[in-house]
Design a protein around this motif. Sequence first.
Motif, short mmCIF file in Angstrom:
data_model
loop_
_atom_site.label_atom_id
_atom_site.label_comp_id
_atom_site.label_asym_id
_atom_site.label_seq_id
_atom_site.Cartn_x
_atom_site.Cartn_y
_atom_site.Cartn_z
N SER A 346 0.84 -1.20 0.00
CA SER A 346 0.00 0.00 0.00
C SER A 346 0.88 1.25 0.00
O SER A 346 1.93 1.29 0.65
CB SER A 346 -0.93 0.00 1.22
N LEU A 347 0.43 2.28 -0.72
CA LEU A 347 1.21 3.51 -0.90
C LEU A 347 0.44 4.72 -0.36
O LEU A 347 -0.78 4.68 -0.21
CB LEU A 347 1.49 3.72 -2.39
N PHE A 348 1.17 5.80 -0.12
CA PHE A 348 0.50 7.06 0.18
C PHE A 348 -0.31 7.49 -1.04
O PHE A 348 0.11 7.30 -2.19
CB PHE A 348 1.49 8.14 0.57
N GLY A 349 -1.47 8.09 -0.80
CA GLY A 349 -2.44 8.31 -1.86
C GLY A 349 -2.42 9.67 -2.51
O GLY A 349 -1.39 10.37 -2.54
N ILE A 350 -3.56 10.07 -3.00
CA ILE A 350 -3.69 11.35 -3.69
C ILE A 350 -3.37 12.50 -2.76
O ILE A 350 -2.91 13.56 -3.18
CB ILE A 350 -5.11 11.47 -4.29
N TYR A 351 -3.57 12.28 -1.49
CA TYR A 351 -3.22 13.23 -0.44
C TYR A 351 -2.44 12.44 0.61
O TYR A 351 -3.01 11.51 1.19
CB TYR A 351 -4.50 13.80 0.18
N PRO A 352 -1.12 12.61 0.72
CA PRO A 352 -0.41 13.86 0.51
C PRO A 352 0.52 13.96 -0.70
O PRO A 352 1.15 15.00 -0.86
CB PRO A 352 0.45 13.91 1.76
N VAL A 353 0.68 12.91 -1.54
CA VAL A 353 1.76 12.96 -2.52
C VAL A 353 1.28 13.11 -3.97
O VAL A 353 2.08 13.07 -4.89
CB VAL A 353 2.68 11.71 -2.40
N GLY A 354 -0.03 13.29 -4.17
CA GLY A 354 -0.53 13.41 -5.53
C GLY A 354 -0.64 12.09 -6.24
O GLY A 354 -0.62 12.02 -7.47
N GLY A 355 -0.77 11.00 -5.46
CA GLY A 355 -0.92 9.67 -6.03
C GLY A 355 -2.36 9.40 -6.45
O GLY A 355 -3.06 10.29 -6.93
N ARG A 356 -2.81 8.19 -6.19
CA ARG A 356 -4.13 7.79 -6.67
C ARG A 356 -5.12 7.72 -5.51
O ARG A 356 -4.79 7.26 -4.42
CB ARG A 356 -4.06 6.43 -7.37
N TYR A 357 -6.32 8.19 -5.76
CA TYR A 357 -7.43 7.97 -4.84
C TYR A 357 -7.83 6.50 -4.94
O TYR A 357 -7.93 5.94 -6.03
CB TYR A 357 -8.61 8.87 -5.21
N THR A 419 -6.82 20.98 -2.07
CA THR A 419 -5.55 20.54 -2.64
C THR A 419 -5.76 19.73 -3.91
O THR A 419 -5.07 19.93 -4.92
CB THR A 419 -4.77 19.71 -1.60
N ILE A 420 -6.73 18.83 -3.88
CA ILE A 420 -6.98 17.99 -5.05
C ILE A 420 -7.47 18.83 -6.23
O ILE A 420 -7.01 18.67 -7.36
CB ILE A 420 -7.99 16.88 -4.70
N ALA A 421 -8.38 19.75 -5.96
CA ALA A 421 -8.97 20.54 -7.04
C ALA A 421 -8.00 21.57 -7.60
O ALA A 421 -7.98 21.81 -8.82
CB ALA A 421 -10.24 21.24 -6.54
N ASN A 422 -7.18 22.18 -6.76
CA ASN A 422 -6.37 23.31 -7.18
C ASN A 422 -4.92 22.96 -7.48
O ASN A 422 -4.23 23.74 -8.16
CB ASN A 422 -6.40 24.41 -6.12
N TYR A 423 -4.45 21.83 -7.00
CA TYR A 423 -3.05 21.46 -7.21
C TYR A 423 -2.92 20.12 -7.95
O TYR A 423 -2.31 20.05 -9.00
CB TYR A 423 -2.31 21.39 -5.88
N VAL A 424 -3.49 19.07 -7.38
CA VAL A 424 -3.29 17.73 -7.94
C VAL A 424 -3.94 17.59 -9.31
O VAL A 424 -3.35 17.07 -10.26
CB VAL A 424 -3.82 16.64 -6.98
N LYS A 425 -5.20 18.03 -9.43
CA LYS A 425 -5.95 18.01 -10.69
C LYS A 425 -5.88 16.63 -11.36
O LYS A 425 -5.35 16.48 -12.47
CB LYS A 425 -5.42 19.09 -11.63
#
Length: 563
Positions: A346-357, A419-425
Motif C-alpha cells: 500500500s502507498l500514500f495516496g492522492i493526499y499527501p503525494v498526488g498519487g491515486r485515490y 488541494t486535489i482541485a487546485n493542485y493535484v488536478k
Amino acid sequence: MILNKIKNSLFIIPGLMLFVSCKKQLDINDNPNNPVKVPLTTLLTNAEVALGNSLTIGTGLSQDLAVYTHQMSTREEANDYAVTGVEFFLTQSWPRLYRTTIANLDQIIKDATANDDMIYAGISKVLKAYAYSQLVDVFGDVPFSEVGKLAEGIRYPKFDGGADIYPQLFAMLDEAIADLGNAGAANINAPDDDDLIYKGSTQKWIKAANTIKLKLYTQIRKVQDVSGPVNALISAGDLIGSTEESFMLPYGPNGATDDRNPGFGDYFATQRSNHVSPWLYEIMKGYNPKMNAGIEDPRIPYYIYNQETATSSPDNSTEYRDGPFVTIIFGSKGENSAKSQQNTVSLFGIYPVGGRYDEGTGGVASANSGTGAAPYRFITYADRLYLEGELIQEGIIAGDARATFQAAVLESFNQIDYTIANYVKPSQTVPAIFDETPASPMMKYIDEILLNFDAASAAGKLEIIMTQKWLSSIGSSIDQYTDYRRTGYPVMFDPNNPEHAPGGFVQPPIDGDPMNPGAQAKVPVLRTLPYPLSLPWAQDELETNPNAPAQKTPSEFKVFWMP
C-alpha cells in the motif's frame, strides 16, 4: 563543511580596452550568457524549491521522521530509530538547506536591500527564519551566527545553541514584516511567478510570518512564558486565515521538467520503499481501543492507495495484511519483513503525494496513476487552528477549545478537497470529502471525535487535539516530530509494548499468511533503540568542520524547548 558563499571576482586589466573610431566594439565584462550576478528571480525560486525538497518525504527530512512518527515504515535505519548521520536523506537535506536555501536567501537579502527591493528582502527573511527554525527543531544546536562569513575569514562556522537562535528568528520575522510593509521602498523589482508560494503577495507573506511566530511561541511554551506575545498575535489577527492563505510549496506534474512531489516517486520506483505504517492504519480504521476506538476515518482512501484488493494474492507472504492493505512493521526482524511486495504494498495516496485515490479496485501503481502535483505543506490554515486549540486548552489564551478544535478538524477535511482541485488536478473522478450534511461520513466522524473530546480529561483533550493534528499533517512530519517530543502526544507505536504489537489491538482479519485469511498474525521479532530526542548531525559536516562538536547520542540530546 557548510559552504560559505564565495562571490565571483571580476578583475579588469587597464590598458586593454580598444576603441575604433570612438565606437565601443566589445564589452568583455558584460556577457549575458555568463552573468556575474544571479537574478533575484532565479535565486528565490531555487531557494523555495530547495527548502521544500529538504523537508518533504522522498528527498527530505520527513522521509526518516515519518518513520519516527509512525506514519511510515521502511527497511532502512530509521525503522530501528537508528539514523546515525550518514543516511542519504539526512546527508542530502543538511547541505541543501545551507548551501542552496540559506545561501541563496542571504544573497537575495544583500542584493535586494542594496537595491531597495524590500519585498524580496522580506520574503527571504521569512523563508530564512522558517528554515532555521526547522533545523533547530530537528537537530537542536546548528551553525547560525557564523554562516556566510567567509569574507570575515570564517571558513568553519561554529554550532550555536537552539535557545540562542530562536530569539533571533523572532527578530528576523519582525524585520521581514517591516520590509514587506515598507510603503516607501522603491521595489523596482518585485516578485511575481518566481515566488512559487504566494506570487509576491505581501499580505499573505505577512500572515505567514505571524503564523510562524505563533507556531514557534507555541513550541517554546513549556520553557518560557509566551502568554503576552501569543495573545498579542491572536488579538492582531493578521494570521493565516483561510485555506487559500496556507503556507505551501506547490509541485507540478511531469511536464517539460519533472517537478512532481518527491513523495510521488514511489509510484514509479523500481523498488518501493515507503510503506504506510500499520500504526497509522489501525488508528484510522478504528482498531486501536485507546485512540479513536471504533471510529473509521473517511480520509483513508485519500491517504492510502491499495494496490491489492481484499481477495487478490500478494507478491510474497506478507508481514502485515488487512484485506487490501499490505505493509511491513516498524522494527521487525520477522521472516516476512524483507520480502518484496513491489506490486502489492500500500502507498500514500492522492493526499499527501498526488498519487491515486483508492476506488477499491486495486491495480499496480505507475507514474500514470496520479499527477504527483501535491504541495508540501509548511503551515496550513488547519495547523494554525490546531495551534490555537492547543493554546486555549492549555490556558494560554482565552477561547472555546472545543469550537476551535472542531473548526480545525473541519478545515483538515476542507484542505483535502482544495488541494486535489487546485493542485493535484487528477484525471480520475475523486469524490469530495468535505460535506457538512449531518449524515455525511465526515460529519459522523467528527461528531464521534467530539463525543470523545467532551468525555475526556484535560490531558485527554490535549491528546485528541494533537492526534487529529498528526492525522491532518500527513506527509509533513517535522512538526509531528516536534509536537510529540514537546507534548508527548499523540501516543506513538512502542515496539517494546506487547499491546502495540500488530494485531494486539484487534481480532482477525489481521493476518500474516495470505494462504490462511483471518489467521492471527505472528508477533514479529522487534529490535529497537531508545526513542531519538533529536536527529544526529550530518556526519560529513562533523568530519570537515573543525568547529563542529562530536556526534551526539540522539536518545539523550534534547532540543531546548523540550520539558
